[in-house]
Design a protein around this motif. Structure first.
Motif, PDB file in Angstrom:
ATOM      1  N   GLU A 120      23.663  -9.335 -14.954  1.00 30.03           N
ATOM      2  CA  GLU A 120      24.149 -10.171 -16.058  1.00 30.03           C
ATOM      3  C   GLU A 120      25.673 -10.080 -16.165  1.00 30.03           C
ATOM      4  OE1 GLU A 120      23.527 -10.644 -20.857  1.00 30.03           O
ATOM      5  OE2 GLU A 120      21.950  -9.695 -19.674  1.00 30.03           O
TER       6      GLU A 120
ATOM      7  N   PHE B 104      21.927 -16.999  -7.752  1.00 26.44           N
ATOM      8  CA  PHE B 104      23.010 -16.462  -8.579  1.00 26.44           C
ATOM      9  C   PHE B 104      22.458 -15.740  -9.807  1.00 26.44           C
ATOM     10  CE2 PHE B 104      25.649 -19.459  -6.153  1.00 26.44           C
ATOM     11  CZ  PHE B 104      26.787 -18.678  -5.924  1.00 26.44           C
ATOM     12  N   GLU B 105      21.326 -16.230 -10.333  1.00 24.05           N
ATOM     13  CA  GLU B 105      20.723 -15.600 -11.510  1.00 24.05           C
ATOM     14  C   GLU B 105      20.186 -14.205 -11.215  1.00 24.05           C
ATOM     15  OE1 GLU B 105      17.854 -18.468 -12.882  1.00 24.05           O
ATOM     16  OE2 GLU B 105      19.423 -19.906 -13.419  1.00 24.05           O
ATOM     17  N   LYS B 106      19.950 -13.880  -9.942  1.00 23.41           N
ATOM     18  CA  LYS B 106      19.490 -12.541  -9.565  1.00 23.41           C
ATOM     19  C   LYS B 106      20.598 -11.490  -9.685  1.00 23.41           C
ATOM     20  CE  LYS B 106      16.250 -13.601  -5.780  1.00 23.41           C
ATOM     21  NZ  LYS B 106      16.177 -13.375  -4.327  1.00 23.41           N
TER      22      LYS B 106
ATOM     23  N   ASN C 105      20.972 -21.844  -7.637  1.00 30.06           N
ATOM     24  CA  ASN C 105      21.238 -21.312  -8.980  1.00 30.06           C
ATOM     25  C   ASN C 105      20.386 -20.068  -9.227  1.00 30.06           C
ATOM     26  OD1 ASN C 105      22.937 -23.505  -9.358  1.00 30.06           O
ATOM     27  ND2 ASN C 105      21.432 -24.669 -10.530  1.00 30.06           N
ATOM     28  N   ALA C 106      19.123 -20.114  -8.806  1.00 27.45           N
ATOM     29  CA  ALA C 106      18.227 -18.958  -8.990  1.00 27.45           C
ATOM     30  C   ALA C 106      18.741 -17.735  -8.237  1.00 27.45           C
ATOM     31  CB  ALA C 106      16.809 -19.322  -8.537  1.00 27.45           C
TER      32      ALA C 106
ATOM     33  N   VAL D 181      28.367 -13.575 -12.543  1.00 29.06           N
ATOM     34  CA  VAL D 181      28.855 -14.917 -12.207  1.00 29.06           C
ATOM     35  C   VAL D 181      30.010 -15.301 -13.121  1.00 29.06           C
ATOM     36  CG1 VAL D 181      28.273 -17.373 -12.101  1.00 29.06           C
ATOM     37  CG2 VAL D 181      26.662 -15.664 -11.221  1.00 29.06           C
ATOM     38  N   GLU D 182      29.843 -15.084 -14.421  1.00 31.75           N
ATOM     39  CA  GLU D 182      30.897 -15.428 -15.374  1.00 31.75           C
ATOM     40  C   GLU D 182      32.185 -14.688 -15.033  1.00 31.75           C
ATOM     41  OE1 GLU D 182      27.807 -14.405 -16.144  1.00 31.75           O
ATOM     42  OE2 GLU D 182      26.947 -16.228 -16.997  1.00 31.75           O
TER      43      GLU D 182
ATOM     44  N   ASP E 247      20.017 -27.844  -7.790  1.00 36.51           N
ATOM     45  CA  ASP E 247      19.811 -26.417  -7.529  1.00 36.51           C
ATOM     46  C   ASP E 247      21.088 -25.684  -7.126  1.00 36.51           C
ATOM     47  OD1 ASP E 247      17.127 -26.735  -8.045  1.00 36.51           O
ATOM     48  OD2 ASP E 247      16.527 -26.771  -5.938  1.00 36.51           O
TER      49      ASP E 247
ATOM     50  N   THR F  70      25.770 -23.927  -9.762  1.00 34.25           N
ATOM     51  CA  THR F  70      26.561 -22.692  -9.833  1.00 34.25           C
ATOM     52  C   THR F  70      27.413 -22.550  -8.576  1.00 34.25           C
ATOM     53  OG1 THR F  70      24.828 -21.657 -11.177  1.00 34.25           O
ATOM     54  CG2 THR F  70      26.465 -20.187 -10.186  1.00 34.25           C
TER      55      THR F  70
END
Length: 184
Positions: free
Chosen positions: A85, A80-82, A77-78, A88-89, A47, A50
């Motif tokens: 878009e 960071f997904e919030k 990770n979830a 993070v990259e 988890d 990231t």
């Protein structure tokens, strides 16, 4: 020695042998060992891939492997997904290392603060406690029942979903949202 005595003794030895690890919760499907440091445990959590990548990109592996003590509010990770878009990259790019470091160090406190200690500070301060981080962020800690919540400088509420994961150099509290510093 009777069979019952032998079985009781065997069960006692089994409990004692695993007792050192029994108190730490599993995180990301992996056992967390109190004798390992923050980085040694984090790399095993499915988890937190990231977060581990971000810590490496920011050059903080050596610091968080150090003596401490540290309290790390570890976003999943979830969490960071919030983020919007591409965020993070973008943060993982070398040219954004300073910004990434600032964000990550807003998740770290220079103390070993278990949840009971945090709740005690919240109680001592009348229901809310300001938590200064190594990144210079000021978090506002509160709790409801046994759930600790943090409010970051952007007004987000961050929930501690797994508390008190002991490490050799501090403690990890898993959180559901990435802590962000004040907007510049």
């Amino acid at each position: 020695m009777t069979f019952k005595t032998l079985m009781t003794a065997t069960a006692t030895v089994a409990v004692l042998a695993t007792g050192a690890y029994a108190e730490n919760p599993m995180v990301g499907g992996a056992a967390m060992y109190a004798e390992k440091n923050i980085i040694e445990n984090a790399v095993n959590s499915a988890d937190h891939t990231t977060l581990v990548a971000a810590v490496k990109a920011a050059g903080l592996v050596e610091t968080l492997s150090g003596e401490g003590p540290f309290t790390v509010f570890a976003p999943t990770n979830a969490a960071f997904e919030k983020l919007p878009e591409g965020t993070v990259e973008g943060l993982l790019k070398p040219e954004n290392k300073d910004q990434l470091t600032k964000i990550l160090t807003c998740h770290v406190v220079g103390a070993d603060a278990m949840s009971t200690a945090i709740m005690g500070m919240i109680d001592d301060d009348g229901g809310a406690h300001v938590v200064p981080t190594l990144g210079g962020c000021m978090l506002n800690a509160t709790y409801d029942g046994d759930m600790i919540m943090l409010k970051d400088e952007q007004g987000q509420t961050i929930n501690v979903t797994i508390a008190d994961v002991e490490q050799s150099n501090g403690v990890i509290h898993v959180v559901d949202t990435v802590i962000l510093p004040a907007a510049e």
